[in-house]
Design an enzyme around this catalytic site. Structure first.
Site, PDB file in Angstrom:
ATOM      1  N   ASN A 199      57.491  53.569  33.892  1.00 36.02           N
ATOM      2  CA  ASN A 199      57.362  52.915  35.201  1.00 36.02           C
ATOM      3  C   ASN A 199      58.760  52.682  35.790  1.00 36.02           C
ATOM      4  O   ASN A 199      59.266  51.564  35.833  1.00 36.02           O
ATOM      5  CB  ASN A 199      56.579  51.610  35.077  1.00 36.02           C
ATOM      6  CG  ASN A 199      56.170  51.048  36.417  1.00 36.02           C
ATOM      7  OD1 ASN A 199      56.708  51.437  37.453  1.00 36.02           O
ATOM      8  ND2 ASN A 199      55.219  50.128  36.401  1.00 36.02           N
TER       9      ASN A 199
ATOM     10  N   ILE B 102      51.856  41.774  37.703  1.00 40.10           N
ATOM     11  CA  ILE B 102      52.402  41.645  39.048  1.00 40.10           C
ATOM     12  C   ILE B 102      52.096  42.960  39.746  1.00 40.10           C
ATOM     13  O   ILE B 102      52.197  44.027  39.130  1.00 40.10           O
ATOM     14  CB  ILE B 102      53.914  41.334  39.035  1.00 40.10           C
ATOM     15  CG1 ILE B 102      54.443  41.095  40.461  1.00 40.10           C
ATOM     16  CG2 ILE B 102      54.684  42.394  38.296  1.00 40.10           C
ATOM     17  CD1 ILE B 102      55.865  40.540  40.501  1.00 40.10           C
ATOM     18  N   ALA B 103      51.698  42.882  40.999  1.00 37.64           N
ATOM     19  CA  ALA B 103      51.382  44.113  41.729  1.00 37.64           C
ATOM     20  C   ALA B 103      51.577  43.903  43.219  1.00 37.64           C
ATOM     21  O   ALA B 103      51.413  42.801  43.738  1.00 37.64           O
ATOM     22  CB  ALA B 103      49.943  44.542  41.450  1.00 37.64           C
ATOM     23  N   VAL B 104      51.911  45.005  43.872  1.00 40.64           N
ATOM     24  CA  VAL B 104      52.055  45.053  45.322  1.00 40.64           C
ATOM     25  C   VAL B 104      51.156  46.170  45.822  1.00 40.64           C
ATOM     26  O   VAL B 104      51.117  47.260  45.232  1.00 40.64           O
ATOM     27  CB  VAL B 104      53.529  45.331  45.712  1.00 40.64           C
ATOM     28  CG1 VAL B 104      53.660  45.590  47.206  1.00 40.64           C
ATOM     29  CG2 VAL B 104      54.411  44.168  45.285  1.00 40.64           C
TER      30      VAL B 104
ATOM     31  N   GLU C 175      56.483  42.829  29.610  1.00 40.78           N
ATOM     32  CA  GLU C 175      56.468  44.182  29.081  1.00 40.78           C
ATOM     33  C   GLU C 175      56.229  45.124  30.252  1.00 40.78           C
ATOM     34  O   GLU C 175      55.459  44.806  31.159  1.00 40.78           O
ATOM     35  CB  GLU C 175      55.342  44.395  28.060  1.00 40.78           C
ATOM     36  CG  GLU C 175      55.525  43.679  26.747  1.00 40.78           C
ATOM     37  CD  GLU C 175      54.908  42.280  26.738  1.00 40.78           C
ATOM     38  OE1 GLU C 175      55.210  41.521  25.807  1.00 40.78           O
ATOM     39  OE2 GLU C 175      54.140  41.950  27.664  1.00 40.78           O
TER      40      GLU C 175
ATOM     41  N   TYR D  12      63.100  45.337  38.408  1.00 37.00           N
ATOM     42  CA  TYR D  12      63.424  44.323  37.402  1.00 37.00           C
ATOM     43  C   TYR D  12      64.923  44.286  37.117  1.00 37.00           C
ATOM     44  O   TYR D  12      65.511  43.214  36.966  1.00 37.00           O
ATOM     45  CB  TYR D  12      62.648  44.563  36.106  1.00 37.00           C
ATOM     46  CG  TYR D  12      61.150  44.406  36.237  1.00 37.00           C
ATOM     47  CD1 TYR D  12      60.586  43.392  37.004  1.00 37.00           C
ATOM     48  CD2 TYR D  12      60.281  45.279  35.592  1.00 37.00           C
ATOM     49  CE1 TYR D  12      59.218  43.250  37.117  1.00 37.00           C
ATOM     50  CE2 TYR D  12      58.912  45.138  35.696  1.00 37.00           C
ATOM     51  CZ  TYR D  12      58.379  44.123  36.458  1.00 37.00           C
ATOM     52  OH  TYR D  12      57.021  43.988  36.563  1.00 37.00           O
TER      53      TYR D  12
END
Length: 156
Positions: free
Chosen positions: A115, A76-78, A110, A122
């Site tokens: 991070n 997942i990335a923004v 994971e 999360y």
């Protein structure tokens, strides 16, 4: 750039999206996925989505894989400039809705122990730590970093 939430477009990821996806992937991860990882995920019909602005700019994405009764969030990335505005949370909401539609009980992922930004998102979303993978991620200079295993229970 501020987000106009009413104009965001969620769309299934397509091969045509991969140049833009790779630009984000390479900008935000120290050890990014390869284009082959994304192609394989699409070929295997994993649940892959992108979010675009009303102007069509790709702002973020996620890929998740069903495993029996649980979904595994693979990536997942923004986009860097959009981080910190709630877009990651927005993508997680869509990811959880998709997992629920597929009658999954939970989502696993994971994340690097370092991070902290992702861990905070999360945690706010409702993921709980359920384990640790020692030396799971590669770091600079051939070092290794642990991963936390997080689990989100799908609400029915």
């Amino acid at each position: 750039m501020t987000i106009d939430w009413s104009t965001l477009k969620l769309e299934p990821m397509q091969l045509l999206d991969l140049d833009e996806v790779m630009a984000i992937e390479q900008a935000v991860y120290s050890h990014p996925w390869s284009i082959g990882n994304f192609v394989d995920s699409l070929d295997l019909a994993y649940d892959a989505w992108v979010v675009r602005s009303v102007e069509g700019e790709l702002l973020g994405y996620f890929v998740q894989m069903p495993v029996v009764d649980e979904m595994h969030l693979l990536t997942i990335a923004v986009q860097g400039l959009m981080q910190g505005q709630g877009l990651g949370y927005f993508l997680l909401k869509h990811m959880a809705e998709r997992a629920k539609l597929m009658q999954m009980d939970a989502v696993l992922l994971e994340v690097r122990v370092s991070n902290l930004r992702a861990l905070a998102v999360y945690e706010v979303f409702g993921f709980l730590s359920v384990g640790r993978r020692k030396d799971y991620y590669q770091t600079e200079h051939n070092q290794r970093e642990d991963a936390l295993i997080l689990r989100y229970t799908i609400q029915r």
